[in-house]
Design a protein around this motif. Structure first.
Motif, PDB file in Angstrom:
ATOM      1  N   ASP A  78       0.935  -1.128   0.102  1.00 53.98           N
ATOM      2  CA  ASP A  78      -0.029   0.044  -0.149  1.00 53.98           C
ATOM      3  C   ASP A  78       0.877   1.173  -0.048  1.00 53.98           C
ATOM      4  O   ASP A  78       2.210   1.146   0.093  1.00 53.98           O
ATOM      5  CB  ASP A  78      -0.871   0.024   1.335  1.00 53.98           C
ATOM      6  CG  ASP A  78      -2.272   0.941   0.996  1.00 53.98           C
ATOM      7  OD1 ASP A  78      -2.058   1.832   0.102  1.00 53.98           O
ATOM      8  OD2 ASP A  78      -2.899   0.632   1.815  1.00 53.98           O
ATOM      9  N   THR A 114      -6.034  -1.695  -6.305  1.00 55.48           N
ATOM     10  CA  THR A 114      -6.941  -0.724  -5.968  1.00 55.48           C
ATOM     11  C   THR A 114      -6.500   0.641  -5.956  1.00 55.48           C
ATOM     12  O   THR A 114      -5.299   0.996  -5.634  1.00 55.48           O
ATOM     13  CB  THR A 114      -7.385  -0.720  -4.340  1.00 55.48           C
ATOM     14  OG1 THR A 114      -7.961  -2.145  -4.162  1.00 55.48           O
ATOM     15  CG2 THR A 114      -8.492   0.082  -3.842  1.00 55.48           C
ATOM     16  N   TYR A 148      -7.255   4.947  -5.398  1.00 57.90           N
ATOM     17  CA  TYR A 148      -8.078   5.948  -4.366  1.00 57.90           C
ATOM     18  C   TYR A 148      -7.260   7.247  -4.486  1.00 57.90           C
ATOM     19  O   TYR A 148      -5.975   7.287  -5.039  1.00 57.90           O
ATOM     20  CB  TYR A 148      -8.415   5.033  -3.177  1.00 57.90           C
ATOM     21  CG  TYR A 148      -6.948   4.729  -2.455  1.00 57.90           C
ATOM     22  CD1 TYR A 148      -6.482   5.780  -1.324  1.00 57.90           C
ATOM     23  CD2 TYR A 148      -6.158   3.859  -2.648  1.00 57.90           C
ATOM     24  CE1 TYR A 148      -5.269   5.514  -0.727  1.00 57.90           C
ATOM     25  CE2 TYR A 148      -5.133   3.452  -1.904  1.00 57.90           C
ATOM     26  CZ  TYR A 148      -4.551   4.441  -0.680  1.00 57.90           C
ATOM     27  OH  TYR A 148      -3.342   3.953  -0.410  1.00 57.90           O
ATOM     28  N   LYS A 195      -9.713   5.061   0.943  1.00 55.05           N
ATOM     29  CA  LYS A 195     -10.132   4.127   0.361  1.00 55.05           C
ATOM     30  C   LYS A 195     -11.643   4.130   0.291  1.00 55.05           C
ATOM     31  O   LYS A 195     -12.322   3.048  -0.373  1.00 55.05           O
ATOM     32  CB  LYS A 195      -9.494   2.804   0.708  1.00 55.05           C
ATOM     33  CG  LYS A 195      -8.079   2.941   0.468  1.00 55.05           C
ATOM     34  CD  LYS A 195      -7.470   1.575   1.095  1.00 55.05           C
ATOM     35  CE  LYS A 195      -6.034   1.517   1.028  1.00 55.05           C
ATOM     36  NZ  LYS A 195      -5.462   0.196   1.578  1.00 55.05           N
ATOM     37  N   SER A 235     -12.855   4.102  -3.630  1.00 59.43           N
ATOM     38  CA  SER A 235     -11.835   3.589  -4.148  1.00 59.43           C
ATOM     39  C   SER A 235     -12.494   2.806  -5.523  1.00 59.43           C
ATOM     40  O   SER A 235     -13.648   2.309  -5.373  1.00 59.43           O
ATOM     41  CB  SER A 235     -10.898   2.645  -3.214  1.00 59.43           C
ATOM     42  OG  SER A 235     -11.961   1.459  -2.709  1.00 59.43           O
ATOM     43  N   SER A 244     -11.462  -0.987  -7.590  1.00 61.22           N
ATOM     44  CA  SER A 244     -10.385  -2.184  -7.729  1.00 61.22           C
ATOM     45  C   SER A 244     -10.354  -2.664  -9.031  1.00 61.22           C
ATOM     46  O   SER A 244     -11.785  -2.854  -9.511  1.00 61.22           O
ATOM     47  CB  SER A 244     -10.792  -3.069  -6.655  1.00 61.22           C
ATOM     48  OG  SER A 244     -10.508  -2.442  -5.236  1.00 61.22           O
TER      49      SER A 244
END
Length: 203
Positions: free
Chosen positions: A116, A143, A145, A149, A152, A154
């Motif tokens: 992340d 994902t 964003y 999130k 977001s 995906s």
């Protein structure tokens, strides 16, 4: 208590080897004993391109982060036969970059589940978003964003086959492969008809 006692030889050796391993890891920046599942080449959700995910560098702090680069395109050229470029980039100085080899993922950090705090770049829109990825054996979830999130989106990528023809290979290698053609059978040669000999007349 005495402090001049030496460790038994096996324990000394273990301590020395452990210290050496730690110093080596610190000096080289090596972060992965084994490659993470996210590493490798992935076909994106459109099926039009593939991204290779690998450490951002060989050493230093960047070696502990993941980046991604486009290494395959279903249509690598435009209608004029020229390589696609990053024409929608908001920075005019980057619009001449070819899409093949373009960095589209960066600065992803290991978290409790996946990676992340990185970014993803969409060359079709010239837009960059925050990004997180997590992978299984055959699928990867990307994902995107903006800041949080809650809003977001995906996408599912699939692992690319091992024989995928990469677009980032040297031009010489691609040219050699492109120049290899199957020999076409040639028409059989025609044997000319014999010409009758002409005897000179004797006077």
């Amino acid at each position: 208590m005495r402090h001049d006692l030496q460790l038994p030889l096996p324990q000394q050796a273990w301590a020395k080897s452990s210290l050496t391993a730690v110093l080596f890891a610190l000096s080289t920046g090596s972060a992965f004993a084994d490659p993470p599942l996210e590493a490798g080449v992935w076909i994106n959700h459109t099926g039009q391109g593939a991204v290779e995910i690998r450490p951002c560098a060989d050493t230093g702090s960047a070696a502990r982060r993941l980046c991604g680069y486009i290494v395959w395109l279903k249509q690598p050229n435009n209608s004029k036969g020229q390589p696609l470029t990053d024409g929608y980039n908001p920075d005019p100085s980057k619009r001449g970059r070819t899409i093949c080899g373009l960095p589209v993922l960066g600065s992803l950090e290991r978290v409790s589940r996946g990676w992340d705090n990185g970014w993803v770049y969409d060359p079709e829109k010239g837009a960059q978003f925050d990004a997180a990825i997590v992978a299984g054996r055959q699928n990867l979830i990307l994902t995107g964003y903006k800041g949080v999130k809650f809003f977001s989106k995906s996408f599912t990528w699939r692992r690319a086959p091992a024989d995928l023809q990469r677009c980032d290979q040297p031009k010489e290698a691609r040219a050699t492969k492109a120049s290899v053609k199957i020999a076409q059978p040639q028409a059989p040669l025609k044997v000319p008809r014999p010409v009758p000999a002409v005897r000179p007349s004797i006077e």
